[in-house]
Motif scaffolding. Structure first.
Motif, PDB file in Angstrom:
ATOM      1  N   PRO A   1      72.246  63.456  42.580  1.00 26.55           N
ATOM      2  CA  PRO A   1      71.236  64.388  42.559  1.00 26.55           C
ATOM      3  C   PRO A   1      69.704  63.466  41.638  1.00 26.55           C
ATOM      4  O   PRO A   1      70.737  62.312  40.546  1.00 26.55           O
ATOM      5  CB  PRO A   1      71.157  65.512  41.298  1.00 26.55           C
ATOM      6  N   GLY A   2      68.537  63.436  42.462  1.00 25.88           N
ATOM      7  CA  GLY A   2      67.007  62.853  41.564  1.00 25.88           C
ATOM      8  C   GLY A   2      67.900  61.327  41.909  1.00 25.88           C
ATOM      9  O   GLY A   2      67.015  60.356  41.183  1.00 25.88           O
ATOM     10  N   GLY A   3      68.463  61.190  42.207  1.00 22.76           N
ATOM     11  CA  GLY A   3      68.584  59.776  42.742  1.00 22.76           C
ATOM     12  C   GLY A   3      67.890  58.974  44.340  1.00 22.76           C
ATOM     13  O   GLY A   3      67.564  60.121  45.081  1.00 22.76           O
ATOM     14  N   ARG A   4      66.737  58.046  43.757  1.00 18.84           N
ATOM     15  CA  ARG A   4      66.226  57.102  45.400  1.00 18.84           C
ATOM     16  C   ARG A   4      67.668  56.559  45.749  1.00 18.84           C
ATOM     17  O   ARG A   4      68.091  56.731  46.406  1.00 18.84           O
ATOM     18  CB  ARG A   4      64.796  56.672  44.386  1.00 18.84           C
ATOM     19  N   HIS A   5      67.062  55.190  46.336  1.00 20.06           N
ATOM     20  CA  HIS A   5      67.523  54.453  47.540  1.00 20.06           C
ATOM     21  C   HIS A   5      68.270  53.835  46.335  1.00 20.06           C
ATOM     22  O   HIS A   5      69.646  53.186  46.644  1.00 20.06           O
ATOM     23  CB  HIS A   5      66.505  53.590  48.209  1.00 20.06           C
ATOM     24  N   GLU A   6      68.180  53.313  45.349  1.00 20.27           N
ATOM     25  CA  GLU A   6      68.414  52.354  44.785  1.00 20.27           C
ATOM     26  C   GLU A   6      69.514  53.009  43.401  1.00 20.27           C
ATOM     27  O   GLU A   6      69.090  52.541  42.471  1.00 20.27           O
ATOM     28  CB  GLU A   6      67.767  50.897  44.487  1.00 20.27           C
ATOM     29  N   LEU A   7      70.491  53.693  43.835  1.00 22.57           N
ATOM     30  CA  LEU A   7      71.275  53.897  42.970  1.00 22.57           C
ATOM     31  C   LEU A   7      71.450  53.240  41.365  1.00 22.57           C
ATOM     32  O   LEU A   7      72.047  53.775  40.265  1.00 22.57           O
ATOM     33  CB  LEU A   7      71.786  54.677  43.258  1.00 22.57           C
ATOM     34  N   PHE A   8      71.942  52.603  41.724  1.00 26.11           N
ATOM     35  CA  PHE A   8      73.131  51.732  40.308  1.00 26.11           C
ATOM     36  C   PHE A   8      71.819  50.646  40.277  1.00 26.11           C
ATOM     37  O   PHE A   8      71.889  50.607  38.613  1.00 26.11           O
ATOM     38  CB  PHE A   8      73.685  50.702  41.028  1.00 26.11           C
ATOM     39  N   PHE A   9      70.475  51.041  39.920  1.00 19.62           N
ATOM     40  CA  PHE A   9      69.090  50.795  39.267  1.00 19.62           C
ATOM     41  C   PHE A   9      68.759  52.017  38.576  1.00 19.62           C
ATOM     42  O   PHE A   9      67.416  51.880  38.649  1.00 19.62           O
ATOM     43  CB  PHE A   9      68.228  49.880  40.109  1.00 19.62           C
ATOM     44  N   GLU A  10      69.099  52.894  38.420  1.00 21.28           N
ATOM     45  CA  GLU A  10      68.236  54.321  38.594  1.00 21.28           C
ATOM     46  C   GLU A  10      68.046  55.121  37.138  1.00 21.28           C
ATOM     47  O   GLU A  10      68.865  54.225  36.210  1.00 21.28           O
ATOM     48  CB  GLU A  10      68.899  55.576  39.647  1.00 21.28           C
ATOM     49  N   ARG A  11      68.134  55.697  36.983  1.00 15.83           N
ATOM     50  CA  ARG A  11      68.035  56.023  35.219  1.00 15.83           C
ATOM     51  C   ARG A  11      69.601  56.603  34.936  1.00 15.83           C
ATOM     52  O   ARG A  11      70.394  57.479  36.065  1.00 15.83           O
ATOM     53  CB  ARG A  11      67.308  57.444  35.139  1.00 15.83           C
ATOM     54  N   PRO A  12      69.659  55.973  33.530  1.00 12.70           N
ATOM     55  CA  PRO A  12      71.072  56.700  32.877  1.00 12.70           C
ATOM     56  C   PRO A  12      71.831  57.642  33.660  1.00 12.70           C
ATOM     57  O   PRO A  12      73.482  57.904  33.950  1.00 12.70           O
ATOM     58  CB  PRO A  12      70.914  56.138  31.643  1.00 12.70           C
ATOM     59  N   ALA A  13      71.004  59.240  33.738  1.00 11.28           N
ATOM     60  CA  ALA A  13      71.780  60.236  33.915  1.00 11.28           C
ATOM     61  C   ALA A  13      71.802  60.622  35.000  1.00 11.28           C
ATOM     62  O   ALA A  13      72.773  61.075  36.179  1.00 11.28           O
ATOM     63  CB  ALA A  13      70.513  60.846  33.384  1.00 11.28           C
ATOM     64  N   VAL A  14      71.235  59.470  36.221  1.00  8.75           N
ATOM     65  CA  VAL A  14      71.054  59.525  37.611  1.00  8.75           C
ATOM     66  C   VAL A  14      72.894  58.627  37.930  1.00  8.75           C
ATOM     67  O   VAL A  14      72.737  58.974  38.852  1.00  8.75           O
ATOM     68  CB  VAL A  14      70.479  59.412  38.494  1.00  8.75           C
ATOM     69  N   GLN A  15      72.067  57.445  37.394  1.00  8.04           N
ATOM     70  CA  GLN A  15      73.422  56.801  37.388  1.00  8.04           C
ATOM     71  C   GLN A  15      75.388  56.784  36.835  1.00  8.04           C
ATOM     72  O   GLN A  15      76.027  57.034  37.721  1.00  8.04           O
ATOM     73  CB  GLN A  15      73.610  55.518  36.587  1.00  8.04           C
ATOM     74  N   ALA A  16      75.142  58.605  36.257  1.00  3.88           N
ATOM     75  CA  ALA A  16      76.484  58.593  35.459  1.00  3.88           C
ATOM     76  C   ALA A  16      77.554  59.434  36.764  1.00  3.88           C
ATOM     77  O   ALA A  16      78.503  58.296  36.605  1.00  3.88           O
ATOM     78  CB  ALA A  16      76.353  60.071  34.558  1.00  3.88           C
TER      79      ALA A  16
END
Length: 319
Positions: free
Chosen positions: A278-293
Motif C-alpha cells: 500500500p502506498g508504494g511506488r516503483h522503488e519500494l526500498f527507497f520509500e517512506r518507512p511506513a511503506v517499507q515496513a
C-alpha cells in the motif's frame, strides 16, 4: 552478535568472456548471504542503506553492477564515447550469463534481492538455467520489469519502432524523450520512483556528486532488447518453475507496470507469492518507512528460514 558493519569494498569477478564485473561487498562474516541485483541505471552503491539494514539482520551483503552501468564495463564503440553514459545493452542474455557466473561464485546458497530490470533478468536466469536454483536460498523481487511504460505510444508501436531503429543503425541513439542524466527539472514533484521526498533528494545528490556512476535514459537498442527479454519471459517456460521460494512485491501506486500485468504474469507460477504494498511506488526500498515496513517483514521472514548449508567452494577467477 554480528561483527561490526563495514563500508562497501570493490571486488571484481571475471565473466566467461573475460570482462571484469564490479561487485560491492558489505561483509559481516555471517552465515547468510544476500546478493542485490539493481534496476536500470542504478549503481549498486545506491543500495548502501539497504545493505546496512541487512547487515543488522546478520547478513553478508553483495551487490552486482550490471554491465553497462555502475563500475562494471560500459558499452562503447569507436568514435562514440558518449555511448558509455547511455542506458544501453547489446543483449540482455549477456547480463543474465553474468549473473549466473556471480551466483555460482559463492560458496553457500544466496538470497537474491532484485529490483525492476534486475528482477526480470533474474527471472530469465531461472527460465534459462533452472539448475541455478541449487545455488539459491530464495529471492525477493521488487517491481520486476515484466512490462515497460510507453506513455502515449501503444506497446506494439514502441516495440516495432525500436526494432526498426536498430535495423536502421540508430540503436545507440536515445529513445524519444530521453537524454543524459541530469537532476530532474521538476524536482520531487511528479517522480514515479518514491513518495519519500527525503530519499528522493538523497538519490539526486548522490548521483550528482558521482558523475562516473550516472547513466542516462534508454537507447533504442535497450528498448528493443527489453521487449525481446520480456517476450521470452511471457512465453511458456520450457521447464517448470524451479522449486525455490520467490516472493514478489509491487507498489500499489507503481505506474511503471499495470497491476493486471503483474497479476497475470505471476498467476502462472504457483511457486511465487505476490504482495501488494500500500502506498508504494516503483522503488519500494527507497520509500517512506511506513511503506517499507511490510516489504521488510516479508524479507525478514525469508531470511529467518535460510539454512547455512554450504556448497562446494568455487574459487573466484579474479579478485
Amino acid at each position: 552478535m554480528g561483527k561490526q558493519k563495514k563500508e562497501a569494498q570493490s571486488v571484481f569477478r571475471t565473466a566467461d568472456d573475460g570482462a571484469r564485473l564490479h561487485l560491492a561487498q558489505w561483509t559481516t562474516g555471517q552465515s547468510k548471504t544476500v546478493l542485490i541485483l539493481p534496476g536500470r541505471g542504478e549503481p549498486v552503491e545506491k543500495y548502501a542503506p539497504v545493505a546496512e539494514r541487512l547487515q543488522g539482520l546478520g547478513c553478508d551483503v553483495w551487490g552486482l553492477d550490471w554491465r553497462g552501468q555502475g563500475r562494471s564495463p560500459r558499452f562503447a564503440v569507436a568514435g562514440s564515447p558518449a555511448l558509455a553514459r547511455r542506458g544501453h545493452v547489446q543483449s540482455f542474455e549477456r547480463l543474465v550469463d553474468d549473473a549466473a557466473v556471480v551466483i555460482r561464485g559463492f560458496d553457500q546458497p544466496v538470497m537474491v534481492l532484485a529490483h525492476s530490470m534486475g528482477g526480470a533478468l533474474f527471472l530469465r536466469l531461472l527460465q534459462k538455467d533452472p539448475a541455478i536454483a541449487a545455488h539459491l536460498s530464495g529471492a525477493l523481487l521488487s517491481g520486476p520489469m515484466i512490462d515497460i511504460p510507453t506513455g502515449r505510444w501503444a506497446p506494439w508501436m514502441a516495440r516495432w519502432t525500436a526494432r526498426l531503429a536498430v535495423l536502421g543503425r540508430r540503436g545507440q541513439a536515445y529513445a524519444p524523450g530521453y537524454g543524459d542524466w541530469v537532476p530532474r527539472p521538476t524536482g520531487f514533484q511528479g517522480n514515479r520512483g518514491t513518495s519519500c521526498p527525503e530519499t528522493y533528494r538523497w538519490e539526486q545528490d548522490f548521483l550528482a556528486a558521482r558523475p562516473e556512476l550516472q547513466v542516462g535514459g534508454p537507447t533504442w537498442r535497450w528498448v528493443a532488447e527489453a521487449y525481446r527479454l520480456m517476450g521470452r519471459l511471457w512465453r511458456p517456460w520450457p521447464q517448470p518453475f524451479p522449486a525455490l521460494p520467490v516472493k514478489v512485491a509491487v507498489g500499489r501506486d507503481d505506474s511503471y507496470v499495470q497491476p493486471s500485468r503483474h497479476q497475470a504474469f505471476f498467476d502462472r507460477f504457483a511457486e511465487t507469492e505476490l504482495y501488494w504494498i500500500p502506498g508504494g511506488r516503483h522503488e519500494l526500498f527507497f520509500e517512506r518507512p511506513a511503506v517499507q515496513a511490510p516489504l521488510w517483514e516479508v524479507l525478514e521472514q525469508m531470511l529467518g528460514v535460510m539454512e547455512p548449508t554450504h556448497l562446494p567452494h568455487q574459487t573466484d577467477q579474479a579478485q
